[in-house]
Enzyme design. Structure first.
Site, PDB file in Angstrom:
ATOM      1  CD  GLU A  50      71.301  55.018  -0.776  1.00 20.97           C
ATOM      2  OE1 GLU A  50      70.746  55.080  -1.890  1.00 20.97           O
ATOM      3  OE2 GLU A  50      72.494  54.691  -0.619  1.00 20.97           O
ATOM      4  CG  ASP A  54      64.489  53.997  -1.873  1.00 18.05           C
ATOM      5  OD1 ASP A  54      64.220  55.057  -2.456  1.00 18.05           O
ATOM      6  OD2 ASP A  54      64.195  52.880  -2.338  1.00 18.05           O
ATOM      7  CG  ASP A 121      72.740  57.874  -2.693  1.00 16.48           C
ATOM      8  OD1 ASP A 121      71.618  57.862  -3.236  1.00 16.48           O
ATOM      9  OD2 ASP A 121      73.770  57.431  -3.239  1.00 16.48           O
ATOM     10  CD  GLU A 124      66.889  57.666  -1.515  1.00 17.32           C
ATOM     11  OE1 GLU A 124      65.899  57.565  -2.258  1.00 17.32           O
ATOM     12  OE2 GLU A 124      67.930  56.987  -1.669  1.00 17.32           O
TER      13      GLU A 124
END
Length: 229
Positions: A50, A54, A121, A124
Site C-alpha cells: 500500500e 500510494d 487502502d 492503493e
C-alpha cells in the site's frame, strides 16, 4: 470463504481492471489485511505494498493529468488530483471493481466487513501490485481506467470542500472554520489521521484520512452535507 470462490472474485477483478497478473501472489498480498495475517501467523499483508501503491497512484495520475490538461497551472492540476485521489473516491472505485468483497480479513473484522478506509487502502495496494507485476506502463493504464471511472467529476474550476465550507459559513455569518488533528493511528508508513472541524465551540464534523489534508477535506465535506450544501 472457499478458495474456489475467492479465485472467482480475483478473476472478476482482473477482468474489470483490464489486467491479468503474472504473479498472482502479488494480488493476494494486495487484498490481505494485516488482521488476517496476524491471526493466521503470516507475515504477508498489504501495508508495505500500500505504501508503494500510494506513491504509484499519485505519480501516474499526475502524469496523466499533466499531459491531458496542458493549459492548466500547478494549482489547478493539484485541485483536480485532490478531487479523485482520496479515500472516498478510492472506496467508490474499490466497490465498482469488486475489491471490497475480496479483501481477506481477520475473524474480528469479518462480521462488519471492510470499512471504507480498508477498501481504499486495498485499492492503493492494487496499484502497487500492478506496478510490481507489470511495470510503470501497466500502472499507468490502471490509473487511466481509474480516471475514466471518475471522468465526469474532473473539473479544474470545481471548488474543494474546504473552500466551499468556508464560503458557506461566512455567507451565513458564522465565521471561519477551524481544523484540528485529534488522533493518529497506524504504522509510520501507513498513518491515518482524524480531524475535527469546528466553528467557535461547536463541532461541525470529524473524519479520517490517509493524510491530514485529506482528513480535512473529508471533514469539510461531511460538514457541508450536514448543513445541506
Amino acid at each position: 470463504m472457499k478458495n474456489s470462490d475467492r479465485e472467482k472474485l480475483t478473476d472478476a477483478i482482473q477482468k474489470k481492471i483490464g489486467y491479468s497478473f503474472r504473479n498472482k501472489d502479488l494480488l493476494t498480498e494486495a487484498l490481505t489485511h494485516s488482521s488476517y495475517a496476524n491471526e493466521s501467523g503470516s507475515s504477508s499483508h498489504n501495508e508495505r505494498i500500500e505504501y508503494l501503491g500510494d506513491a504509484v497512484l499519485e505519480l501516474t495520475v499526475s502524469d496523466l493529468l499533466y499531459n491531458k490538461y496542458k493549459d492548466l497551472d500547478e494549482g489547478q492540476l493539484t485541485r483536480i488530483r485532490s478531487q479523485i485521489v482520496c479515500e472516498k473516491k478510492l472506496y467508490e472505485w474499490a466497490l465498482a471493481v469488486g475489491l471490497r468483497d475480496a479483501i481477506r480479513l481477520g475473524k474480528s473484522l469479518i462480521k462488519k466487513g471492510p470499512t471504507s478506509a480498508i477498501a481504499a487502502d486495498a485499492a492503493e495496494s492494487l496499484f502497487g501490485a500492478v506496478f510490481l507485476d507489470g511495470g510503470y506502463n501497466a500502472a499507468l493504464a490502471l490509473a487511466k481506467a481509474y480516471l475514466d471511472f471518475h471522468g465526469d467529476e474532473l473539473s479544474p474550476d470545481r471548488q474543494d470542500s474546504k473552500t466551499m465550507l468556508q464560503e458557506t459559513l461566512q455567507a451565513m455569518g458564522m465565521g471561519v472554520p477551524y481544523y484540528r488533528t485529534v488522533e493518529r493511528t497506524g504504522p509510520d508508513h501507513s498513518l491515518r489521521f482524524k480531524v475535527e472541524v469546528t466553528i467557535g465551540d461547536d463541532l461541525l464534523a470529524e473524519a479520517w484520512g490517509n493524510t491530514i489534508k485529506e482528513a480535512e477535506f473529508e471533514a469539510a465535506g461531511t460538514a457541508l452535507e450536514k448543513i445541506g450544501k
